[in-house]
Design an enzyme around this catalytic site. Structure first.
Site, mmCIF file in Angstrom:
data_model
loop_
_atom_site.group_PDB
_atom_site.id
_atom_site.type_symbol
_atom_site.label_atom_id
_atom_site.label_comp_id
_atom_site.label_asym_id
_atom_site.label_seq_id
_atom_site.Cartn_x
_atom_site.Cartn_y
_atom_site.Cartn_z
ATOM 1 N N TYR A 184 30.713 24.469 63.522
ATOM 2 C CA TYR A 184 30.256 25.212 62.336
ATOM 3 C C TYR A 184 29.522 26.505 62.714
ATOM 4 O O TYR A 184 29.594 27.496 61.993
ATOM 5 C CB TYR A 184 29.373 24.328 61.442
ATOM 6 N N GLU A 235 30.707 14.750 57.004
ATOM 7 C CA GLU A 235 31.732 14.398 57.998
ATOM 8 C C GLU A 235 31.184 13.390 59.013
ATOM 9 O O GLU A 235 31.907 12.503 59.474
ATOM 10 C CB GLU A 235 32.273 15.684 58.653
HETATM 11 C C1 HEM Z 1 31.720 26.048 55.528
HETATM 12 C C2 HEM Z 1 32.675 25.969 56.386
HETATM 13 C C3 HEM Z 1 34.099 25.556 56.113
HETATM 14 C C4 HEM Z 1 34.826 25.578 54.966
HETATM 15 C C5 HEM Z 1 34.404 26.019 53.576
HETATM 16 C C6 HEM Z 1 36.142 25.054 55.296
HETATM 17 C C7 HEM Z 1 37.173 24.901 54.388
HETATM 18 C C8 HEM Z 1 38.393 24.368 54.689
HETATM 19 C C9 HEM Z 1 39.452 24.122 53.732
HETATM 20 C C10 HEM Z 1 39.368 24.421 52.245
HETATM 21 C C11 HEM Z 1 40.489 23.600 54.397
HETATM 22 C C12 HEM Z 1 41.845 23.186 53.816
HETATM 23 C C13 HEM Z 1 41.817 21.706 53.510
HETATM 24 C C14 HEM Z 1 43.172 21.197 53.108
HETATM 25 O O1 HEM Z 1 44.065 21.157 53.937
HETATM 26 O O2 HEM Z 1 43.340 20.886 51.963
HETATM 27 C C15 HEM Z 1 40.116 23.487 55.783
HETATM 28 C C16 HEM Z 1 40.943 23.025 56.767
HETATM 29 C C17 HEM Z 1 40.655 23.153 58.100
HETATM 30 N N1 HEM Z 1 39.449 23.534 58.661
HETATM 31 FE FE1 HEM Z 1 37.799 24.075 57.651
HETATM 32 N N2 HEM Z 1 36.185 24.763 56.628
HETATM 33 C C18 HEM Z 1 34.966 25.048 57.168
HETATM 34 C C19 HEM Z 1 34.591 24.892 58.478
HETATM 35 C C20 HEM Z 1 35.448 24.612 59.512
HETATM 36 C C21 HEM Z 1 35.092 24.540 60.898
HETATM 37 C C22 HEM Z 1 33.690 24.725 61.452
HETATM 38 C C23 HEM Z 1 36.219 24.276 61.603
HETATM 39 C C24 HEM Z 1 36.377 24.154 63.114
HETATM 40 C C25 HEM Z 1 36.683 25.116 63.896
HETATM 41 C C26 HEM Z 1 37.304 24.137 60.648
HETATM 42 C C27 HEM Z 1 38.606 23.841 60.947
HETATM 43 C C28 HEM Z 1 39.574 23.548 60.024
HETATM 44 C C29 HEM Z 1 40.933 23.163 60.373
HETATM 45 C C30 HEM Z 1 41.497 23.069 61.793
HETATM 46 C C31 HEM Z 1 41.604 22.923 59.184
HETATM 47 C C32 HEM Z 1 43.082 22.557 58.996
HETATM 48 C C33 HEM Z 1 43.818 23.867 58.950
HETATM 49 C C34 HEM Z 1 45.294 23.788 59.066
HETATM 50 O O3 HEM Z 1 45.817 22.788 59.519
HETATM 51 O O4 HEM Z 1 45.937 24.767 58.753
HETATM 52 N N3 HEM Z 1 36.790 24.352 59.398
HETATM 53 N N4 HEM Z 1 38.823 23.955 55.929
#
Ligand code: HEM
Ligand code: FAD
Length: 402
Positions: free
Chosen positions: A94, A136
């Site tokens: 994060y 989480e």
């Molecule tokens: C406040 C911070 C964050 C928000 C608002 C956020 C939001 C989101 C959202 C809306 C999704 C799509 C969920 C779905 O598939 O329906 C997602 C997926 C994902 N997030 Fe986050 N996220 C945050 C932080 C992080 C962090 C810190 C990481 C790590 C590096 C991360 C890694 C990922 C990954 C790898 C995916 C799947 C993406 C894919 O397969 O294309 N996220 N996140």
């Protein structure tokens, strides 16, 4: 957060609405330039279209809009948390994401990004990150508390590889060390991670578990994504089909996901799937049958033709053995004189008897976004309560229907 800081964050909503995807696209480019190791964590296929950028932008926007009471976002944050935990996202990530997000706001807004605005967003992001990472952590704790449970990536051996149709192949995944695998709620998915030599990267993808919980193994059923003239074949699905064989080991994360069967009650259930979208619904139907439940179950499925129709015999067998199971199969391409028990064309709920759409029935839809949207709207038109319609997209969740 001070009152002024909340006002500053809320004031950014119109700008985010207008430039949200631009901002998140800038953010991803920045992050992958400075932290290229994170390319192993994200689905780089999703970076080709703007779906992932849109999903992140929508989440940030929803947060800015509800800054006074972020608790109302819990259902959304749970969905994201399910995806994050299945990808082994940890609190330390994060800080990296936060650094790039704030820098991107500054770079995209230019002079409009005053030090006060950036400070307000830093406080807001840290607050959101703490809520998300905390939630989480709870999910991880619940996973390890299960019998056989684990977090992060774990090696599984492909004991059996079974062709279900010309496009879909099943993989039976057993933990390499033996022992039990934890139960899951039917409808949940796993993430699978493979090394792609063409990208020199590890790449994760999600696959719904297509079998009922059995304590021994998980079955996933994967459609080979063929490319078009413009785009190459899907990377992981083709690698699984062409290079992963019985005896091979792949990395798997623990079951996750909020699109799950509500096992309570004895009201009827209708499953509506398009193509490979049937996989989570197969798990739900099998587990209901295994439990001896006599709830009426209707299986509505559409695909191109019999060559791509996976699990045809299994569904026929279940219907034959259980009088409360009824199937309705649609082929968009039917041969001359095709079978009598088939409907020609795309899935059309209006061709089915009204009895199927009793008001107390629960619905589970899975398929491409357009498929979900069409049938969701059709059901709502028939007077079905939105709360009784559940759906899942096989990609970043972009549909806002409820
Ligand atoms: C406040 C911070 C964050 C928000 C608002 C956020 C939001 C989101 C959202 C809306 C999704 C799509 C969920 C779905 O598939 O329906 C997602 C997926 C994902 N997030 Fe986050 N996220 C945050 C932080 C992080 C962090 C810190 C990481 C790590 C590096 C991360 C890694 C990922 C990954 C790898 C995916 C799947 C993406 C894919 O397969 O294309 N996220 N996140
Ligand atoms: C919760 C969930 C459950 C899922 N369950 C299943 C399941 O049970 N079975 C299943 O088969 N799949 C399932 N999926 C989908 C799966 O995760 C993968 O997305 C799918 O296998 C494609 O991955 P890939 O690596 O083969 O394709 P990718 O390489 O990620 O490509 C995806 C598609 O984009 C196209 N493409 C490539 N480049 C571009 C470009 N530049 N612009 C536009 N398009 C491009 C490709 O041709 C391909 O069709 C699920 C997804 C989710 C989120």
């Amino acid at each position: 957060m001070t009152k002024e800081q909340k006002e500053l964050v809320k004031a950014t909503v119109p700008v985010l609405k207008e430039h949200g995807v631009l901002l998140t696209t800038h953010f991803y480019n920045r992050m992958f330039t400075h932290n290229p190791e994170l390319k192993n964590v994200f689905n780089m296929g999703n970076q080709q279209n703007s779906k992932q950028q849109t999903a992140l932008a929508m989440a940030v926007l929803a947060y800015a809009e509800h800054i006074e009471n972020p608790g109302v976002l819990m259902p959304v944050l749970d969905g994201i948390g399910q995806k994050h935990t299945s990808l082994d996202i940890r609190p330390e990530h994060y800080a990296i994401v936060g650094g790039h997000l704030i820098a991107s706001i500054s770079e995209v807004l230019g002079d409009a990004a005053t030090p006060e605005l950036l400070e307000a967003w830093t406080v807001a992001y840290n607050q959101l990150a703490a809520i998300m990472a905390g939630h989480e952590q709870n999910l991880y704790s619940k996973q390890v508390a299960k019998k056989g449970g684990w977090t992060g990536w774990r090696p599984f051996v492909v004991k059996q590889k079974v062709k279900e149709s010309t496009e879909i192949t099943s993989f039976y995944l057993f933990p390499t060390h033996g022992g039990v695998v934890p139960d899951f709620t039917p409808g949940q998915f796993l993430s699978v991670r493979l090394f792609l030599p063409e990208l020199n990267l590890l790449q994760p993808r999600q696959y719904s578990i297509s079998s009922a919980p059995n304590g021994e193994y998980y079955r996933i059923s994967v459609k080979r994504e063929a490319g078009t003239e413009l785009f190459a074949d899907g990377m992981i699905s083709n690698r699984l089909h062409n290079f992963v064989n019985e005896g091979d080991i792949i990395e798997v994360s623990a079951p996750a996901g909020g699109f799950v069967l509500n096992g309570d009650g004895d009201h009827p259930i209708v499953f509506i799937s398009g193509g490979v979208g049937q996989t989570p619904l197969m798990s739900m139907l099998e587990s209901l049958i295994k439990s001896g439940s006599k709830r009426p179950k209707t299986w509505i499925h559409g695909c191109r033709d019999k060559n791509v129709h996976a699990f045809k015999e299994v569904i026929e067998h279940w219907e034959g053995k259980n009088e409360e199971v009824k199937k309705h199969i649609f082929y968009s391409e039917v041969e001359e004189g095709g079978a009598d028990d088939l409907y020609a064309g795309w899935v059309d709920l209006n061709q089915l008897s009204d009895e199927i759409f009793e008001p107390n029935t629960e619905y589970y839809i899975c398929g491409p976004a357009g498929f979900i949207e069409l049938h969701y709207r059709e059901l709502v038109k028939k007077g079905i309560d939105k709360q009784l319609i559940h759906f899942e997209e096989f990609g970043p969740q972009t549909l806002q229907l409820n």
